[in-house]
Write an enzyme that holds these catalytic residues in place. Structure first.
Site, PDB file in Angstrom:
ATOM      1  CD  GLN A  93      -5.387  -4.265   7.091  1.00 58.30           C
ATOM      2  OE1 GLN A  93      -4.518  -4.045   7.923  1.00 58.30           O
ATOM      3  NE2 GLN A  93      -5.125  -4.310   5.791  1.00 58.30           N
ATOM      4  CE  LYS A 122      -1.904   0.764   3.986  1.00 57.70           C
ATOM      5  NZ  LYS A 122      -1.186   1.923   4.561  1.00 57.70           N
ATOM      6  CB  THR A 123       3.576   2.425   2.248  1.00 58.85           C
ATOM      7  OG1 THR A 123       2.772   2.220   3.413  1.00 58.85           O
ATOM      8  CG2 THR A 123       4.386   3.694   2.423  1.00 58.85           C
ATOM      9  CG  ASP A 135      -1.815   5.443   4.351  1.00 59.29           C
ATOM     10  OD1 ASP A 135      -2.373   4.468   3.806  1.00 59.29           O
ATOM     11  OD2 ASP A 135      -0.794   5.342   5.057  1.00 59.29           O
ATOM     12  CD  GLU A 136      -3.822   2.404   7.353  1.00 58.32           C
ATOM     13  OE1 GLU A 136      -4.895   1.806   7.177  1.00 58.32           O
ATOM     14  OE2 GLU A 136      -2.737   1.831   7.557  1.00 58.32           O
ATOM     15  NE  ARG A 165      -1.333  -6.895  10.828  1.00 54.69           N
ATOM     16  CZ  ARG A 165      -1.353  -6.154   9.720  1.00 54.69           C
ATOM     17  NH1 ARG A 165      -0.377  -5.307   9.472  1.00 54.69           N
ATOM     18  NH2 ARG A 165      -2.331  -6.270   8.840  1.00 54.69           N
TER      19      ARG A 165
END
Length: 752
Positions: A264, A36-37, A233-234, A614
């Site tokens: 998420q 994503k980043t 973002d997010e 994770r």
């Protein structure tokens, strides 16, 4: 040979498409570990490479850490030297775009333009303590009794209003009860007090920026002309106030790219609204959607397990995560007898992984509630495993825990001045610093301890009579408890003390923090129950000695290679090679507060999904048949979320032989939970199971163990093997007990 393209050379096909689509609204659904980043930063770099001035680009995220990471990646991609700033006239070629958190960006806007709202740009920002002090003054001024409305509770309500972008008038109009109407009045007075102090609280930074844009179109248009390309973002974590802010900025050009994962979204308790990402295409009908489904973190087995868990949540964008990492261990689902065995087994698994080459900093234990950390911390200390507790103070250093320990130290030793100073005003007794200074000065002149000084308090004329009365009551309380200590074990003594000082009422202040603090006190009582079988005074001293030793060892854990302990809410954005999730039971995960609310249950499912994703290589899920938590012992069913795990990617184990056999097949699962007393013949004729736990009986010992062998068990003592069938042995212990034990689970030692 030509050098690889720095922008596209490291992207997969879907990432590259999202990076190239720079005009118009874009929604990027980015699954866990999907880069994503990388997609976001490469998109920003591509815009600059295509000639878009950096000052026309804005990137908003939720943490300063994420903002710093984005800046560094863009710098490295384009070899940029320079800083970012809000004012376009300060930008030159080669400067960075503005990248930061919602609050940092809005604070900069207000520093420049808040005077349009009649406010002074020299405003201060109040932190939590400042807010509580101000709220106490407001409630006092309004003659609101703290028993009716505590400052922390009032601030919690006001924070919810602000996250929904409701001002005091809006809150009053929507109040559905007398209590909410009263809180709306407090909200109005609180805002007046903030204005008088020329202060903003944390939520005001967003809300005032939204108000600025609504009420002053010329200011909004200036920022719309400045930031023509927005990146968020997010996005699944945005609340309504943040949504309004972004909508206003994107009105002119519509170049808004949001990236996130509805699966998420786990912060509804902070005001985040999952509808913002689910309904993005309703707000922007021409939006182009991209799904990042290739995972660069986990094995396919972990992805399949996590995908099966989240699949049951309705109204979510369909996505299928995949990876090139096809091989790896199955996801372990392990049943344990109780919370102590769980902690021991989890730490044994961590140690085994470290022995196999996985460093401690690549391993993490995750749990739903902070109170679960206590036994895990103790297990780490006993095993000599360095650990770091993320997102909070270690259990025995938490304020409310230290308060109770200080009381108990005083009961045992009233000359303990440090403990006395800690609790003399806990809960609040209106005994201030000036009174304490006068007492200590009086005591020093006469060579008296603080406890001795309290017994001659009437001789200190500079202390007012009402205060002397309260101090005499405090002394009487402690002397009563000292007398009870000779006939009450420590757990009963502590419960009696908590009742006498109204500690529960003082802690539980209608906030999540208050509830968590009270849960920690209940967990401390659980620890004390270990000493119920001892004589009362021995019970108290033994408990305090153990806590003191644990705290002392804990202070030595400074090793960089440390195991991570954290709640599931704090793990997002992190990754570990080995992840262990504890407490996968009904009432814990999902939490009992969510069991009758569909939306909360869905968020609990997302919480487990976040924890599972994770893990890079090894994932283990644990649940206990019996658990003592918050002072109560319960037998909970396994979490409903475990039912979704596919047989093909999971391995099920148990430390109970009957349950272990039953768990070997889906058909036997319910049978094992409803009938633990199955006759032996039913077990032997039932299922074929391998017990290959990594807390295993040593291989060489297993092979030599036969009928007649003498063994020792840490709980049952010494015994003789009277039969063996595969890896299951029947042992007649010297105590008279007979047990069927699985060699791969039972911690047996062969005696010579």
């Amino acid at each position: 040979m030509a050098a690889p393209d720095p922008i596209f050379g490291n992207l997969n096909e879907v990432q590259a498409e999202a990076v190239r689509h720079v005009k118009g609204p874009v929604l990027i659904i980015a699954g866990a570990g999907s880069g994503k980043t990388r997609a976001l930063t490469h998109r920003i770099a591509y815009l600059i490479d295509q000639g878009v001035p950096p000052w026309q680009i804005l990137a908003v995220t939720f943490t300063n850490k994420a903002a710093r990471e984005m800046k560094e990646r863009v710098r490295n991609l384009l070899h940029i030297i320079g800083t970012d700033d809000i004012e376009p006239e300060k930008f030159g070629a080669g400067r960075l775009p503005v990248m930061g958190t919602f609050h940092s960006i809005c604070a900069r806007i207000l520093r420049r333009d808040i005077e349009n709202l009649g406010r002074d740009r020299r405003f201060v920002i109040y932190d939590k303590d400042d807010q509580e002090k101000l709220m106490k003054d407001v409630l006092k001024e309004m003659n609101v009794n703290e028993k009716e409305l505590r400052p922390a509770a009032a601030l919690t309500y006001i924070g919810r209003f602000k996250s929904e972008a409701l001002n005091p008038k809006d809150a009053a109009e929507q109040a559905a009860s007398d209590r909410l109407n009263r809180i709306a009045q407090v909200y109005a007075r609180y805002q007046q007090a903030l204005a008088t102090a020329n202060a903003l609280d944390f939520d005001d930074i967003l809300l005032e920026t939204v108000r600025l844009f609504h009420e002053h179109r010329n200011v909004l248009e200036r920022y719309q002309a400045t930031w023509r390309f927005l990146h968020v973002d997010e996005y699944q974590d945005t609340n309504h106030a943040q949504y309004l802010l972004l909508t206003l900025l994107a009105q002119k050009d519509g170049n808004i790219c949001v990236i996130g994962d509805p699966d998420q979204s786990i912060y509804a308790f902070r005001g985040s609204d999952i509808r913002n990402i689910l309904e993005f295409q309703k707000d922007y009908p021409k939006a182009k959607e991209y799904k990042l489904e290739r995972n660069y973190r986990s094995t396919q087995l972990i992805l399949d397990a996590a995908g099966a868990v989240i699949q049951n949540n309705p109204n979510r964008p369909e996505k299928t995560m995949w990876t090139d990492r096809k091989d790896g261990p199955k996801v372990l689902v392990q049943e344990i007898s109780d919370e102590r065995a769980e902690a021991m087994t989890v730490i044994q698994s961590v140690i085994a992984e470290r022995t196999a080459g996985t460093s401690l900093h690549e391993q993490a234990i995750l749990y739903r509630t902070n109170a679960q950390s206590r036994l895990l911390e103790e297990a780490c200390l006993r095993a000599g495993v360095p650990y770091r507790l993320v997102g909070g103070v270690k259990f025995y250093a938490r304020r409310e825990v230290k308060d109770i320990l200080a009381y108990l130290h005083l009961i045992q030793n009233p000359q303990d001045t440090v403990s006395l100073l800690r609790v003399i005003n806990v809960p609040a007794r209106k005994i201030g610093a000036t009174t304490l200074e006068r007492m200590q000065l009086f005591g020093r002149k006469r060579g008296l301890s603080l406890w001795e000084t309290l017994h001659v308090i009437d001789e200190i004329e500079s202390i007012a009579e009402p205060t002397r009365v309260r101090l005499r009551e405090f002394v009487h309380l402690l002397e009563q408890q000292q007398e009870k200590a000779s006939r009450m074990v420590v757990s009963h003594l502590a419960l009696d003390l908590l009742e006498k000082i109204n500690f529960e009422q003082w802690l539980r202040d209608e906030t999540e923090e208050g509830e968590a603090r009270w849960e920690n006190v209940q967990e401390l009582i659980t620890v004390m129950h270990k000493y119920d079988a001892l004589d009362p005074l021995v019970s108290l001293s033994s408990f305090l000695e153990e806590v003191a030793l644990i705290s002392e060892v804990d202070a030595l854990q400074e090793d960089d290679d440390a195991l991570t302990l954290m709640t599931l809410h704090l793990c997002k954005g992190l990754e570990f090679d080995h992840v262990l999730i504890t407490g996968c039971e009904e009432g814990i995960l999902p939490h009992s507060n969510s069991l009758f609310d569909k939306n909360q249950l869905e968020e609990e499912c997302r919480l487990l999904y976040v924890g599972m994703t994770r893990a890079k290589t090894r994932l283990q899920l644990f649940f206990a048949r019996s658990r003592t938590l918050f002072g109560q012992t319960r037998t909970n069913a396994p979490s409903r979320f475990l039912d979704s795990l596919p047989e093909s990617v999971t391995e099920r184990r148990s430390d109970d032989i009957l349950s272990a056999f039953a768990w070997a097949s889906r058909a036997g699962q319910q049978k094992a939970w409803t009938n633990h007393d199955l006759p032996r013949s039913t077990v032997e004729e039932g299922f074929d199971v391998e017990f290959n736990q990594d807390v295993a009986f040593m291989e060489e010992q297993r092979s030599e163990l036969a009928t007649g062998s003498r063994v020792q068990h840490p709980t049952f003592g010494k015994g003789t093997v009277i039969s063996r069938r595969g890896d299951v042995v029947e042992i007649h212990f010297d105590s008279g007990q007979r047990k069927h034990l699985a060699l791969s689970v039972a911690p047996l030692t062969v005696l010579p």
